[in-house]
Design an enzyme around this catalytic site. Structure first.
Site, PDB file in Angstrom:
ATOM      1  N   SER A 143     -55.177-129.832  23.954  1.00  0.00           N
ATOM      2  CA  SER A 143     -56.142-128.903  24.544  1.00  0.00           C
ATOM      3  C   SER A 143     -56.977-129.653  25.572  1.00  0.00           C
ATOM      4  CB  SER A 143     -57.060-128.363  23.443  1.00  0.00           C
ATOM      5  OG  SER A 143     -58.165-127.688  24.008  1.00  0.00           O
ATOM      6  N   TYR A 156     -63.700-129.650  16.696  1.00  0.00           N
ATOM      7  CA  TYR A 156     -62.453-129.251  17.373  1.00  0.00           C
ATOM      8  C   TYR A 156     -62.106-130.237  18.495  1.00  0.00           C
ATOM      9  CZ  TYR A 156     -58.951-126.539  19.852  1.00  0.00           C
ATOM     10  OH  TYR A 156     -57.784-126.149  20.466  1.00  0.00           O
TER      11      TYR A 156
HETATM   12  C1  8X3 Z   1     -58.647-124.236  23.584  1.00  0.00           C
HETATM   13  C2  8X3 Z   1     -59.432-124.501  24.792  1.00  0.00           C
HETATM   14  O1  8X3 Z   1     -61.714-124.678  25.892  1.00  0.00           O
HETATM   15  O2  8X3 Z   1     -61.559-123.199  23.994  1.00  0.00           O
HETATM   16  O3  8X3 Z   1     -58.021-125.350  23.052  1.00  0.00           O
HETATM   17  O4  8X3 Z   1     -61.528-125.565  23.654  1.00  0.00           O
HETATM   18  S1  8X3 Z   1     -61.133-124.502  24.541  1.00  0.00           S
END
Ligand code: 8X3
Length: 258
Positions: A143, A156
């Site tokens: 990501s 995350y």
């Molecule tokens: C997803 C992109 O920008 O929402 O992995 O983290 S973001």
């Protein structure tokens, strides 16, 4: 490199990038093996892949957050084929957008288990099935969150940065085997990503994409096929793909609604 007759294993294939990848590799005439927790959705992916002309399609339950589940999945694969040519580690996602001060253990642990440990588990289990020639490939879906941070994204972004570290370590460890290793790191993409992040809150999820021409799952699957079909001596180490409307996390152009 042609994909006809290659064995492609895709995790997290019940929706989003994984489901789109199953259809895209099926169109190339590959044998498509898919896993995910939700068998009802996975079976829909399997049917769609069959309709796209896959050499074969096989689906089986898989929870990358569980070592026994990963091991059972790979045992099942061994009955289908002695080799996997391409492993696409796609399973994972975000849970919550809380700042650290109010973060939830269940969210943090869930993200570490599926995104980070899941990637390690799957790679450990499948590497012995990858041939040491012919451009075998491990693709990890990362990501833009692995390249920077934003408020509420500590865990995350952390696991996605960790994904890049795993990719880079595997690249070093497998150098000389002929196995290619790379990462594909999307930005804003309109999938179930935000619905999962916000625990099914459709209104909140819709706001993420409001007015933005976001990436679609098919855009990412298209890039995967491009990466896979480079000649065997060409390894695309890392690709970042964002919508044109997204210059940076905090710089997203939103078109006014009519
Ligand atoms: C997803 C992109 O920008 O929402 O992995 O983290 S973001």
């Amino acid at each position: 490199m042609k994909l006809t007759g290659k064995w492609v294993l895709i995790t997290g294939a019940s929706s989003g990038f994984g489901a789109a990848a199953a259809a895209a590799f099926a169109r190339e005439g590959a044998h498509v093996i898919i896993g995910a927790r939700r068998m009802d959705k996975l079976n829909e992916t399997a049917t769609a892949a069959r309709n796209q002309g896959a050499a074969s399609v096989a689906a089986h339950p898989l929870d990358v957050a569980s070592t026994p589940s990963v091991e059972a999945f790979v045992q099942w694969i061994r009955q289908l084929t002695p080799r996997i040519d391409i492993l696409i580690n796609n399973a994972g996602g975000a849970l919550g957008l809380d700042p650290v001060v109010s973060g939830k253990d269940a969210d943090w642990e869930g993200m570490v288990q599926s995104n980070f440990l899941g990637l390690l588990r799957m790679s450990r289990a499948v590497i012995p099935l990858l041939p040491h020639h012919d451009g075998a490939w491990i693709l990890n879906v990362g990501s833009v969150a692995g390249h920077g941070v934003y408020e509420g994204g500590a865990a995350y972004c952390g696991v996605k940065a960790g994904e890049r570290s795993v990719t880079q370590a595997l690249r070093l460890e497998l150098n000389g085997t002929g196995i290619r290793v790379g990462s594909l790191d999307p930005g804003l993409a309109e999938t179930e990503f935000s619905l999962t992040r916000f625990a099914g809150d459709t209104a909140r999820a819709a706001k993420v994409y409001a007015g933005v021409q976001a990436l679609q799952a098919a855009d990412i699957a298209d890039a995967m096929v491009w990466m896979a079909t480079r000649p065997a001596h060409v390894c695309i180490d890392e690709i970042v793909i964002k919508p044109t409307d997204q210059a940076a996390f905090h710089k997203v152009h939103r078109r006014p609604s009519n």
